[in-house]
Design an enzyme around this catalytic site. Structure first.
Site, mmCIF file in Angstrom:
data_model
loop_
_atom_site.group_PDB
_atom_site.id
_atom_site.type_symbol
_atom_site.label_atom_id
_atom_site.label_comp_id
_atom_site.label_asym_id
_atom_site.label_seq_id
_atom_site.Cartn_x
_atom_site.Cartn_y
_atom_site.Cartn_z
ATOM 1 N N ARG A 57 22.685 40.386 14.202
ATOM 2 C CA ARG A 57 22.567 39.231 13.286
ATOM 3 C C ARG A 57 23.531 38.142 13.725
ATOM 4 O O ARG A 57 23.214 36.961 13.733
ATOM 5 C CB ARG A 57 22.826 39.637 11.827
ATOM 6 C CG ARG A 57 22.958 38.408 10.898
ATOM 7 C CD ARG A 57 22.830 38.717 9.404
ATOM 8 N NE ARG A 57 23.494 39.925 8.999
ATOM 9 C CZ ARG A 57 24.833 40.091 8.931
ATOM 10 N NH1 ARG A 57 25.642 39.099 9.237
ATOM 11 N NH2 ARG A 57 25.343 41.242 8.563
ATOM 12 N N TYR A 114 5.853 17.815 5.497
ATOM 13 C CA TYR A 114 5.358 19.179 5.414
ATOM 14 C C TYR A 114 5.503 19.655 3.962
ATOM 15 O O TYR A 114 6.588 19.526 3.373
ATOM 16 C CB TYR A 114 6.166 20.059 6.365
ATOM 17 C CG TYR A 114 5.784 21.509 6.287
ATOM 18 C CD1 TYR A 114 4.520 21.922 6.691
ATOM 19 C CD2 TYR A 114 6.668 22.454 5.808
ATOM 20 C CE1 TYR A 114 4.154 23.253 6.605
ATOM 21 C CE2 TYR A 114 6.307 23.792 5.720
ATOM 22 C CZ TYR A 114 5.049 24.183 6.121
ATOM 23 O OH TYR A 114 4.694 25.488 6.034
ATOM 24 N N ASP A 187 13.130 16.184 10.935
ATOM 25 C CA ASP A 187 12.207 17.256 11.301
ATOM 26 C C ASP A 187 11.411 16.764 12.502
ATOM 27 O O ASP A 187 10.582 15.865 12.389
ATOM 28 C CB ASP A 187 11.293 17.579 10.109
ATOM 29 C CG ASP A 187 10.357 18.758 10.382
ATOM 30 O OD1 ASP A 187 10.048 19.018 11.566
ATOM 31 O OD2 ASP A 187 9.928 19.412 9.408
ATOM 32 N N LYS A 212 5.340 26.048 16.057
ATOM 33 C CA LYS A 212 4.292 25.110 16.447
ATOM 34 C C LYS A 212 4.323 24.878 17.962
ATOM 35 O O LYS A 212 4.069 25.787 18.709
ATOM 36 C CB LYS A 212 4.452 23.828 15.636
ATOM 37 C CG LYS A 212 4.696 24.072 14.123
ATOM 38 C CD LYS A 212 3.537 24.748 13.410
ATOM 39 C CE LYS A 212 3.864 25.257 12.003
ATOM 40 N NZ LYS A 212 4.540 24.325 11.115
HETATM 41 C C1 LIG Z 1 5.236 24.345 9.858
HETATM 42 C C2 LIG Z 1 6.211 23.290 9.580
HETATM 43 C C3 LIG Z 1 7.445 23.578 8.972
HETATM 44 C C4 LIG Z 1 7.813 24.957 8.472
HETATM 45 O O1 LIG Z 1 7.991 25.870 9.506
HETATM 46 P P1 LIG Z 1 7.660 27.438 9.392
HETATM 47 O O2 LIG Z 1 7.962 27.927 10.767
HETATM 48 O O3 LIG Z 1 6.231 27.571 8.982
HETATM 49 O O4 LIG Z 1 8.589 27.985 8.354
HETATM 50 C C5 LIG Z 1 8.344 22.534 8.793
HETATM 51 N N1 LIG Z 1 8.040 21.279 9.178
HETATM 52 C C6 LIG Z 1 6.864 20.954 9.751
HETATM 53 C C7 LIG Z 1 6.605 19.535 10.163
HETATM 54 C C8 LIG Z 1 5.908 21.943 9.974
HETATM 55 O O5 LIG Z 1 4.737 21.612 10.534
#
Ligand SMILES: *Cc1c(COP(=O)(O)O)cnc(C)c1O
Length: 409
Positions: A57, A114, A187, A212
């Site tokens: 961890r 998101y 983000d 992603k």
């Molecule tokens: C999918 C997504 C998230 C969240 O991420 P997870 O890996 O699903 O927890 C945050 N911001 C954006 C822009 C996303 O597309």
């Protein structure tokens, strides 16, 4: 790397953190699938990889390999960066919120984002005492109006936004946030470090869902944070402890425990190595798809920052290398036509998520963004979102053409 030339993006992505294994020469970092590490006497950690490990961890060599590579590609204008890998994008976001805020504090959120980010602030952070305000449009004026100087600790920006592909001028919002004593979190999931580096534009922390484009193959869920390293000239301090923010985030990563496992870190590192070539192709194909949709009778609006018609095109051209792989569009005949289009493709798969090699289609109102219905982030019900994958673009165009014909019938 012995020449004086500073290595480029892909060279860093492929080599930093992936030096051949000192024990065996393995050219790819092994998956250290272990929870603990033997000590040579109490506190005698083995340092064959440069740093000692005690418990997975707190640190694991496969995770370190990914974190080093990711820090090397999310550039801060030549200043050293530190990356931390989490079990998901939302776990990374949670670590940011709990590091930067205390009960009584306030955050400014984008008017399009998101859905899970909005839910985390509105339904998890808010009941614990951290209030937030949405800034419609997310631009510098809207952010200034939503700020509560002295109380606002962080301003959150997503650009391009999910799912409306809105563009925010990161440098302009950074200035507004900093004037009010708040930190800027960006983000960068849609753009990826290959297309955009928010730290260079003035952001303090960058958040990614590596699920992603970074992972890129729809086979792993993960998240990451990047900030300037403690040794950087303009390293950010934690507002509550005055320690370097990178150290405080790392402390929370271990204390809260939502880390990326070794295999997940390994898959994400493998994806990162091909990010640049994938983003070039995603962007080129998405641009073709956007042009095609723009000329289609069934479509009332195309949302793609690479199009000169897009209201954020000029800012996008300044802060992004290419337009990216996401395209959204609206159907002239409304919700039913949008649902039919989503059900009518055969190459595009009807599914949530994005950024993988395969093309995906979805209806945000009923799928990814159902949780924000009735909130300021509600999306139009005639909207369709595409994640343009790496298949032959002619096949993608033919697939959309057939689905739109069926949706207009
Ligand atoms: C999918 C997504 C998230 C969240 O991420 P997870 O890996 O699903 O927890 C945050 N911001 C954006 C822009 C996303 O597309």
């Amino acid at each position: 790397m012995t020449s004086d030339r500073a290595p480029g993006f892909s060279t860093r992505a492929i080599h930093v953190g992936s030096e051949p294994d000192p024990a065996t020469g393995a050219v790819i970092p092994p998956i250290y699938q272990t929870s603990t590490f033997a000590q040579d006497g109490v506190g005698g950690l083995r340092t064959g990889l440069g740093v000692g490990y005690e418990y997975s961890r707190s640190g694991n060599p496969t995770r370190t390999a990914f974190e080093r590579a990711f820090a090397a590609v999310e550039s801060a204008g030549g200043e050293p960066t530190r990356a931390l890998a989490f079990a998901s994008g939302l776990a990374a976001e949670d670590a940011v919120i709990r590091t930067l805020t205390r009960p009584g504090d306030h955050a400014v959120l984008p008017g399009d984002a998101y859905g899970g980010t909005y839910r985390l602030f509105a339904r998890v952070a808010e009941p614990w005492g951290v209030a937030s305000t949405t800034a419609a449009g997310g631009g510098p004026d809207a952010v200034r109006a939503a700020l509560q100087p002295g109380r606002t600790r962080l301003v959150w920006v997503e650009t391009p936004t999910n799912p409306l592909l809105g563009i925010t001028d990161v440098a302009a919002v950074a200035e507004v946030a900093h004037e009010a004593g708040a930190l800027l979190v960006v983000d960068n999931t849609f753009a990826t470090p290959y297309l955009q580096n928010p730290l260079e534009l003035g952001a303090d922390v960058v958040v990614h869902s590596t699920t992603k484009y970074v992972g890129g193959h729809s086979d792993v869920v993960g998240g990451a944070l990047v900030t300037r390293a403690p040794e950087a000239a303009d390293a950010v301090r934690d507002p509550y402890s005055e320690e370097p923010l990178a150290d405080r985030l790392a402390w929370h990563q271990n204390a809260m425990g939502a880390v990326a496992g070794p295999f997940d870190a390994w898959l994400t590192l493998r994806g990162l190595k091909t990010l640049a070539v994938r983003m070039e192709r995603h962007s080129a194909s998405a641009a073709r798809v956007a042009e095609f949709l723009l000329g289609h009778d069934a479509v009332s609006e195309v949302l793609y920052p690479g199009l000169p018609e897009h209201p954020g095109h000029e800012v996008a051209a300044r802060q992004m290398r290419l337009g990216g792989g996401m395209v959204s569009f609206r159907l002239r005949r409304g919700r039913e036509a949008a649902l039919k289009a989503c059900a009518g493709t055969t190459v595009f798969t009807l599914a949530e998520s994005l950024g993988g090699i395969e093309s995906l289609i979805e209806h945000p109102g009923a799928m990814t963004h159902a949780s924000v219905a009735g909130s300021p982030l509600e999306v139009p019900d005639d909207l369709v979102r595409l994640s343009v994958g790496l298949e032959d673009v002619e096949d993608l165009l033919a697939d959309l053409d057939a689905a739109l014909a069926a949706a207009s019938a």
